[in-house]
Design an enzyme around this catalytic site. Structure first.
Site, mmCIF file in Angstrom:
data_model
loop_
_atom_site.group_PDB
_atom_site.id
_atom_site.type_symbol
_atom_site.label_atom_id
_atom_site.label_comp_id
_atom_site.label_asym_id
_atom_site.label_seq_id
_atom_site.Cartn_x
_atom_site.Cartn_y
_atom_site.Cartn_z
ATOM 1 N N ASP A 50 -7.863 31.514 -42.777
ATOM 2 C CA ASP A 50 -9.258 31.821 -43.074
ATOM 3 C C ASP A 50 -10.177 31.090 -42.098
ATOM 4 O O ASP A 50 -9.853 29.995 -41.616
ATOM 5 C CB ASP A 50 -9.608 31.421 -44.506
ATOM 6 C CG ASP A 50 -10.777 32.209 -45.073
ATOM 7 O OD1 ASP A 50 -10.536 33.099 -45.906
ATOM 8 O OD2 ASP A 50 -11.922 31.940 -44.663
ATOM 9 N N ASN A 103 -6.640 41.107 -44.100
ATOM 10 C CA ASN A 103 -7.675 41.263 -45.118
ATOM 11 C C ASN A 103 -9.041 40.736 -44.686
ATOM 12 O O ASN A 103 -10.051 41.123 -45.259
ATOM 13 C CB ASN A 103 -7.212 40.537 -46.392
ATOM 14 C CG ASN A 103 -8.323 40.340 -47.394
ATOM 15 O OD1 ASN A 103 -8.784 41.286 -48.027
ATOM 16 N ND2 ASN A 103 -8.760 39.092 -47.546
ATOM 17 N N TYR A 170 -19.918 48.955 -40.945
ATOM 18 C CA TYR A 170 -18.823 48.738 -41.886
ATOM 19 C C TYR A 170 -18.004 50.014 -42.067
ATOM 20 O O TYR A 170 -16.763 49.988 -42.044
ATOM 21 C CB TYR A 170 -19.391 48.274 -43.229
ATOM 22 C CG TYR A 170 -18.349 47.797 -44.211
ATOM 23 C CD1 TYR A 170 -17.958 46.467 -44.225
ATOM 24 C CD2 TYR A 170 -17.773 48.671 -45.126
ATOM 25 C CE1 TYR A 170 -17.006 46.010 -45.134
ATOM 26 C CE2 TYR A 170 -16.822 48.236 -46.022
ATOM 27 C CZ TYR A 170 -16.447 46.902 -46.034
ATOM 28 O OH TYR A 170 -15.494 46.464 -46.927
ATOM 29 N N LYS A 174 -14.045 50.524 -41.031
ATOM 30 C CA LYS A 174 -13.007 50.814 -42.022
ATOM 31 C C LYS A 174 -12.325 52.156 -41.758
ATOM 32 O O LYS A 174 -11.119 52.290 -42.002
ATOM 33 C CB LYS A 174 -13.603 50.758 -43.427
ATOM 34 C CG LYS A 174 -14.079 49.354 -43.831
ATOM 35 C CD LYS A 174 -12.959 48.319 -43.741
ATOM 36 C CE LYS A 174 -13.412 46.952 -44.260
ATOM 37 N NZ LYS A 174 -12.312 45.953 -44.237
ATOM 38 N N ILE A 203 -15.287 45.446 -55.317
ATOM 39 C CA ILE A 203 -14.515 44.474 -56.078
ATOM 40 C C ILE A 203 -15.381 43.263 -56.385
ATOM 41 O O ILE A 203 -16.178 42.822 -55.550
ATOM 42 C CB ILE A 203 -13.259 44.042 -55.283
ATOM 43 C CG1 ILE A 203 -12.442 45.271 -54.862
ATOM 44 C CG2 ILE A 203 -12.405 43.081 -56.103
ATOM 45 C CD1 ILE A 203 -11.944 46.136 -56.001
ATOM 46 N N THR A 205 -15.949 40.129 -56.097
ATOM 47 C CA THR A 205 -15.547 38.970 -55.298
ATOM 48 C C THR A 205 -16.780 38.132 -54.971
ATOM 49 O O THR A 205 -17.919 38.562 -55.204
ATOM 50 C CB THR A 205 -14.892 39.421 -53.981
ATOM 51 O OG1 THR A 205 -15.896 40.068 -53.168
ATOM 52 C CG2 THR A 205 -13.731 40.377 -54.229
#
Length: 263
Positions: A50, A103, A170, A174, A203, A205
């Site tokens: 990360d 991810n 974005y 994707k 999601i 998050t």
């Protein structure tokens, strides 16, 4: 006419990844951390990679306390040298690389295409698309050289199959991730390396928790299921695709979206 025998298989989910090593990018929180935890629960060695190294180290410590063999490494997916170093760290720490989850990603600002900030566009593309390419570029040769086969899951989005006003960077990134996935899958299927993608809906998050309540409720309303998804729900799909249970699944793009794309 010949028939293919069907053999019942019972999977021990606590050991299905025993002896394998996984690298998960963007794993200090959210989907990445949930996936790393689930892989570790299945017996895998896990590298938490990360940009937020403090968060990665905290996550690795948590997993180690749960009995998982985990290690943390700093990673900037926009820098191919950083990606190469993270892969090398994985091999040096655990002796190999068998599984990868690409991810890491960012959201970016919201603006119409004709007014979108060019620097912001470049930043989103570098992170969300180039970062996946750099990851594949350095993961695949290592997995191939080991000769054991392996599996990779790229985290795309529902916006890899639809548009979304105000998010040109974005959405473009994707869609690109889905294309990269299919191309790499076709190239490496004969080498027993499976590459697939998942397309999460919105999601719950940390990326979304800073939104005001009206915006958050607006996102919920886009999902016929009546709620946002949970990181653990996406992790289960990712882990299935990494497992031998998905041994004939190559180059596919699986949605986990509460029916967002069904309407």
């Amino acid at each position: 006419m010949s028939t293919i025998p069907v053999t019942a298989q019972v999977t021990d989910y606590a050991t299905e990844f025993a002896g394998r090593t996984a690298l998960v990018t963007g794993a200090a929180s959210g989907i990445g951390l949930a996936t790393a935890r689930r892989l570790g629960a299945g017996g895998a060695n896990v590298v938490i990679a990360d940009f937020n190294i403090e968060g990665a180290e905290t996550a690795a410590a948590e997993l180690n306390a749960e009995g998982v063999k985990a290690a943390a490494v700093a990673l900037d997916v926009t820098n191919p040298e950083s990606v190469e170093a993270a892969v090398r760290f994985t091999v040096d720490t655990f002796g190999g690389l068998d599984l990868a989850v690409n991810n890491a990603g960012i959201g970016g600002p919201s603006a119409p295409t004709g007014a979108y900030d060019i620097e912001a566009y470049d930043r989103v593309i570098r992170t969300n698309l180039d970062g996946v390419f750099y990851s594949l570029r350095h993961e695949l040769p290592v997995i191939e050289a080991a000769g054991r086969g392996g599996a990779i899951v790229n985290v795309a989005s529902i916006l890899g199959s639809t548009g979304f006003a105000g998010s040109p960077a974005y959405v473009a990134a994707k869609h690109g991730v889905v294309g990269l996935t299919k191309t790499a899958a076709a190239e490496y299927a004969s080498k027993n390396i499976r590459i697939n993608a998942v397309g999460p809906g919105f999601i719950d998050t940390p990326l979304l928790r800073g939104m005001d309540s009206a915006a958050y409720d607006g996102l919920v309303a886009l999902h016929p299921a009546g709620r946002l998804g949970r990181s653990e729900e996406v992790a289960e799909l990712i882990v299935f695709l990494l497992s031998d249970r998905a041994s004939f699944v190559h180059g596919s793009y699986h949605l986990v979206d509460g029916a967002y794309t069904a309407v």
